[in-house]
Design a protein around this motif. Structure first.
Motif, PDB file in Angstrom:
ATOM      1  N   THR A  62      -2.514 -61.703  44.207  1.00 55.37           N
ATOM      2  CA  THR A  62      -1.253 -60.433  44.338  1.00 55.37           C
ATOM      3  C   THR A  62      -1.982 -59.155  43.736  1.00 55.37           C
ATOM      4  OG1 THR A  62       0.641 -62.023  44.073  1.00 55.37           O
ATOM      5  CG2 THR A  62       0.806 -59.766  43.938  1.00 55.37           C
ATOM      6  N   VAL A  63      -1.770 -58.284  44.828  1.00 55.86           N
ATOM      7  CA  VAL A  63      -2.228 -56.936  44.725  1.00 55.86           C
ATOM      8  C   VAL A  63      -0.907 -55.883  44.417  1.00 55.86           C
ATOM      9  CG1 VAL A  63      -3.335 -54.890  45.363  1.00 55.86           C
ATOM     10  CG2 VAL A  63      -4.356 -57.182  45.662  1.00 55.86           C
ATOM     11  N   GLY A  64      -0.685 -55.625  43.247  1.00 53.91           N
ATOM     12  CA  GLY A  64       0.458 -54.957  42.964  1.00 53.91           C
ATOM     13  C   GLY A  64       0.637 -53.495  43.757  1.00 53.91           C
ATOM     14  N   GLY A  65       1.676 -53.227  44.221  1.00 56.75           N
ATOM     15  CA  GLY A  65       1.875 -51.961  45.106  1.00 56.75           C
ATOM     16  C   GLY A  65       2.514 -50.861  43.916  1.00 56.75           C
ATOM     17  N   GLY A  66       2.216 -49.789  44.139  1.00 56.56           N
ATOM     18  CA  GLY A  66       2.776 -48.455  43.522  1.00 56.56           C
ATOM     19  C   GLY A  66       4.232 -48.441  43.392  1.00 56.56           C
ATOM     20  N   GLY A  67       4.687 -47.872  42.337  1.00 56.38           N
ATOM     21  CA  GLY A  67       5.888 -47.676  42.146  1.00 56.38           C
ATOM     22  C   GLY A  67       6.540 -46.353  42.952  1.00 56.38           C
ATOM     23  N   THR A  68       8.002 -46.621  43.365  1.00 54.81           N
ATOM     24  CA  THR A  68       8.444 -45.553  44.361  1.00 54.81           C
ATOM     25  C   THR A  68       8.797 -44.245  43.564  1.00 54.81           C
ATOM     26  OG1 THR A  68      10.541 -46.440  43.803  1.00 54.81           O
ATOM     27  CG2 THR A  68       9.530 -47.390  45.737  1.00 54.81           C
ATOM     28  N   ALA A  69       8.892 -43.198  44.036  1.00 57.96           N
ATOM     29  CA  ALA A  69       9.537 -42.099  43.427  1.00 57.96           C
ATOM     30  C   ALA A  69      10.872 -41.874  43.474  1.00 57.96           C
ATOM     31  CB  ALA A  69       8.782 -40.727  44.517  1.00 57.96           C
ATOM     32  N   THR A  70      11.318 -41.315  42.268  1.00 58.13           N
ATOM     33  CA  THR A  70      12.862 -41.136  42.179  1.00 58.13           C
ATOM     34  C   THR A  70      13.169 -39.706  42.621  1.00 58.13           C
ATOM     35  OG1 THR A  70      12.349 -40.383  39.703  1.00 58.13           O
ATOM     36  CG2 THR A  70      13.023 -42.784  40.323  1.00 58.13           C
ATOM     37  N   SER A  71      14.504 -39.631  43.188  1.00 56.36           N
ATOM     38  CA  SER A  71      14.970 -38.345  43.831  1.00 56.36           C
ATOM     39  C   SER A  71      16.208 -37.789  42.995  1.00 56.36           C
ATOM     40  CB  SER A  71      15.218 -38.430  45.342  1.00 56.36           C
ATOM     41  OG  SER A  71      13.981 -38.839  45.858  1.00 56.36           O
ATOM     42  N   SER A  72      16.384 -36.587  43.110  1.00 56.99           N
ATOM     43  CA  SER A  72      17.760 -35.948  42.552  1.00 56.99           C
ATOM     44  C   SER A  72      18.276 -34.932  43.013  1.00 56.99           C
ATOM     45  CB  SER A  72      17.304 -35.524  41.217  1.00 56.99           C
ATOM     46  OG  SER A  72      16.572 -34.486  40.940  1.00 56.99           O
ATOM     47  N   PRO A  73      19.373 -34.369  43.223  1.00 56.70           N
ATOM     48  CA  PRO A  73      20.504 -35.117  42.658  1.00 56.70           C
ATOM     49  C   PRO A  73      20.970 -36.015  43.590  1.00 56.70           C
ATOM     50  CG  PRO A  73      21.124 -32.865  43.308  1.00 56.70           C
ATOM     51  CD  PRO A  73      19.917 -32.966  43.589  1.00 56.70           C
ATOM     52  N   PRO A  74      21.661 -36.959  43.740  1.00 52.31           N
ATOM     53  CA  PRO A  74      22.191 -37.368  42.415  1.00 52.31           C
ATOM     54  C   PRO A  74      21.168 -38.194  41.861  1.00 52.31           C
ATOM     55  CG  PRO A  74      23.043 -38.902  44.224  1.00 52.31           C
ATOM     56  CD  PRO A  74      22.467 -37.781  44.810  1.00 52.31           C
ATOM     57  N   TYR A  75      21.224 -38.253  40.674  1.00 52.05           N
ATOM     58  CA  TYR A  75      20.193 -38.886  39.730  1.00 52.05           C
ATOM     59  C   TYR A  75      20.570 -40.529  39.965  1.00 52.05           C
ATOM     60  CZ  TYR A  75      19.456 -34.545  37.521  1.00 52.05           C
ATOM     61  OH  TYR A  75      19.206 -33.056  37.515  1.00 52.05           O
ATOM     62  N   PRO A  76      19.338 -41.413  39.992  1.00 49.89           N
ATOM     63  CA  PRO A  76      19.417 -42.678  40.181  1.00 49.89           C
ATOM     64  C   PRO A  76      20.197 -43.340  39.114  1.00 49.89           C
ATOM     65  CG  PRO A  76      17.175 -42.096  39.733  1.00 49.89           C
ATOM     66  CD  PRO A  76      17.958 -40.811  39.935  1.00 49.89           C
ATOM     67  N   PRO A  77      20.947 -44.467  39.375  1.00 51.42           N
ATOM     68  CA  PRO A  77      21.627 -45.036  38.528  1.00 51.42           C
ATOM     69  C   PRO A  77      20.747 -46.085  37.396  1.00 51.42           C
ATOM     70  CG  PRO A  77      22.140 -46.031  40.284  1.00 51.42           C
ATOM     71  CD  PRO A  77      21.226 -45.039  40.660  1.00 51.42           C
ATOM     72  N   ALA A  78      19.634 -46.384  37.982  1.00 52.58           N
ATOM     73  CA  ALA A  78      18.847 -47.375  37.206  1.00 52.58           C
ATOM     74  C   ALA A  78      17.251 -46.992  37.427  1.00 52.58           C
ATOM     75  CB  ALA A  78      18.869 -48.725  37.696  1.00 52.58           C
ATOM     76  N   ALA A  79      16.416 -47.395  36.695  1.00 57.26           N
ATOM     77  CA  ALA A  79      14.955 -47.217  36.853  1.00 57.26           C
ATOM     78  C   ALA A  79      14.333 -48.063  37.961  1.00 57.26           C
ATOM     79  CB  ALA A  79      13.974 -47.484  35.450  1.00 57.26           C
ATOM     80  N   THR A  80      13.886 -47.396  38.954  1.00 56.79           N
ATOM     81  CA  THR A  80      13.325 -48.037  39.933  1.00 56.79           C
ATOM     82  C   THR A  80      11.908 -47.954  40.404  1.00 56.79           C
ATOM     83  OG1 THR A  80      14.089 -46.126  41.370  1.00 56.79           O
ATOM     84  CG2 THR A  80      15.760 -48.060  41.132  1.00 56.79           C
ATOM     85  N   ASN A  81      11.300 -47.130  39.464  1.00 56.50           N
ATOM     86  CA  ASN A  81       9.845 -46.384  39.889  1.00 56.50           C
ATOM     87  C   ASN A  81       8.614 -47.455  39.222  1.00 56.50           C
ATOM     88  OD1 ASN A  81      10.888 -45.458  37.282  1.00 56.50           O
ATOM     89  ND2 ASN A  81       9.854 -43.371  37.879  1.00 56.50           N
ATOM     90  N   ASN A  82       8.914 -48.560  38.562  1.00 50.77           N
ATOM     91  CA  ASN A  82       7.882 -49.153  37.756  1.00 50.77           C
ATOM     92  C   ASN A  82       6.853 -49.638  39.229  1.00 50.77           C
ATOM     93  OD1 ASN A  82       9.411 -48.771  35.579  1.00 50.77           O
ATOM     94  ND2 ASN A  82       8.990 -50.992  34.787  1.00 50.77           N
ATOM     95  N   GLY A  83       5.554 -49.902  38.695  1.00 44.39           N
ATOM     96  CA  GLY A  83       4.589 -50.381  39.586  1.00 44.39           C
ATOM     97  C   GLY A  83       4.726 -51.885  39.535  1.00 44.39           C
ATOM     98  N   SER A  84       4.088 -52.559  40.428  1.00 45.09           N
ATOM     99  CA  SER A  84       4.255 -54.065  40.392  1.00 45.09           C
ATOM    100  C   SER A  84       3.097 -54.628  39.998  1.00 45.09           C
ATOM    101  CB  SER A  84       4.405 -54.533  42.105  1.00 45.09           C
ATOM    102  OG  SER A  84       5.430 -54.072  42.510  1.00 45.09           O
ATOM    103  N   ASN A  85       3.077 -56.166  39.654  1.00 43.85           N
ATOM    104  CA  ASN A  85       1.904 -56.757  38.707  1.00 43.85           C
ATOM    105  C   ASN A  85       1.181 -57.169  39.704  1.00 43.85           C
ATOM    106  OD1 ASN A  85       3.779 -56.459  36.857  1.00 43.85           O
ATOM    107  ND2 ASN A  85       4.166 -58.753  36.563  1.00 43.85           N
ATOM    108  N   SER A  86      -0.140 -57.146  39.361  1.00 48.68           N
ATOM    109  CA  SER A  86      -1.355 -57.885  40.219  1.00 48.68           C
ATOM    110  C   SER A  86      -1.733 -59.104  39.285  1.00 48.68           C
ATOM    111  CB  SER A  86      -2.708 -57.043  40.143  1.00 48.68           C
ATOM    112  OG  SER A  86      -2.432 -55.807  41.094  1.00 48.68           O
TER     113      SER A  86
END
Length: 283
Positions: A62-86
């Protein structure tokens, strides 16, 4: 990775590996934190470890993908920008922790934990960076992110070799530096991977720079190893994403006043994908 012959004990029944996870995306708001670099794990250049034993079988990778970017406003309700495991065999490198983002609930301003931790975002409360090497590995796979603060600057994300820098006076913190590996360890196509390092080596797993405010203070630079620089407001350009195939993290962004200006000023930057490289002795 398909093993058809397991080799013999005198020297070819093990493999060397480089397993780099996906870098995290940067945070947004009034000084978003830089993303944390993807976890970095390798046997090279330590042949005394004996490498990783392999058997005659197939090993899913498994090759981990990069985390997504967060946008504002509105601010996102949860952390969504972690990278993925390899993942290769028993070796898992953890995705980078996302950069902190201004918003509610307040804990989102703190950088997320991961292979390397994300930087904290702007806040006049405590906004530390996330913890690196989470979960812990015998040889550390990454470092902590830097802290945000009350001066509209985000902390830098941690890198494989260094912690991310704290914000200072509205300037975003620098992303932590990644780790170099000799080109000889990863083959003749190595210039396609990583970023240039000393003595013909290549850097991997650089942290993202924190977002900052202009004029005067500025964005944080990305860490060597694919880390993207932070963005700032106002300014002619934004920051940069993490570089693919490096595990480098994306930069954070200062999103400016409300309503936020048009992209790229109101969006953090994506993390770079990771990579898995396996080296084995033939005959």
């Amino acid at each position: 990775f398909s093993v058809s012959n397991s080799g013999n004990t005198p020297g070819s029944n093990t493999v060397e590996y480089l397993v780099v996870a996906g870098g995290a995306g940067g945070g947004t708001g009034s000084g978003g934190g830089g993303g944390g670099a993807g976890g970095y794990r390798t046997t090279y250049p330590s042949p005394a470890t004996g490498g990783l034993p392999v058997a005659i079988q197939c090993y899913p990778i498994t090759v981990g993908g990069g985390g997504t970017a967060t946008s504002s406003p509105p601010y996102p309700p949860a952390a969504t920008n972690n990278g993925s495991n390899s993942i290769f065999s028993s070796i898992t490198s953890t995705g980078g922790g996302g950069g902190g983002q201004e918003g509610s609930p307040t804990p989102l301003r703190i950088g997320a934990d991961g292979g390397s931790g994300g930087g904290g975002s702007y806040s006049c409360g405590p906004t530390p960076g996330g913890s690196g090497n989470t979960p812990a590995t015998p040889v550390s796979q990454g470092n902590d992110g830097g802290s945000g603060g009350c001066s509209y600057g985000g902390g830098g994300g941690g890198g494989a070799s260094n912690v991310g820098a704290n914000q200072s006076g509205g300037s975003g913190g620098a992303g932590g530096i990644g780790t170099t590996i000799a080109c000889a360890a990863i083959g003749p196509t190595s210039p396609s991977y990583g970023t240039p390092g000393p003595a013909s080596g290549r850097y991997f797993s650089g942290g993202g720079g924190g977002g900052g405010q202009q004029p005067g203070p500025t964005y944080g630079p990305g860490g060597a190893g694919g880390g993207g620089r932070g963005g700032y407001y106002p300014g002619p350009t934004g920051g940069t994403p993490g570089t693919i195939n490096t595990g480098g993290a994306g930069g954070g962004i200062y999103g400016g006043p409300s309503p936020a200006p048009v992209a790229p000023f109101n969006t953090g930057y994506t993390g770079g994908s990771g990579i898995v490289i396996i080296r084995y002795k033939f005959q």
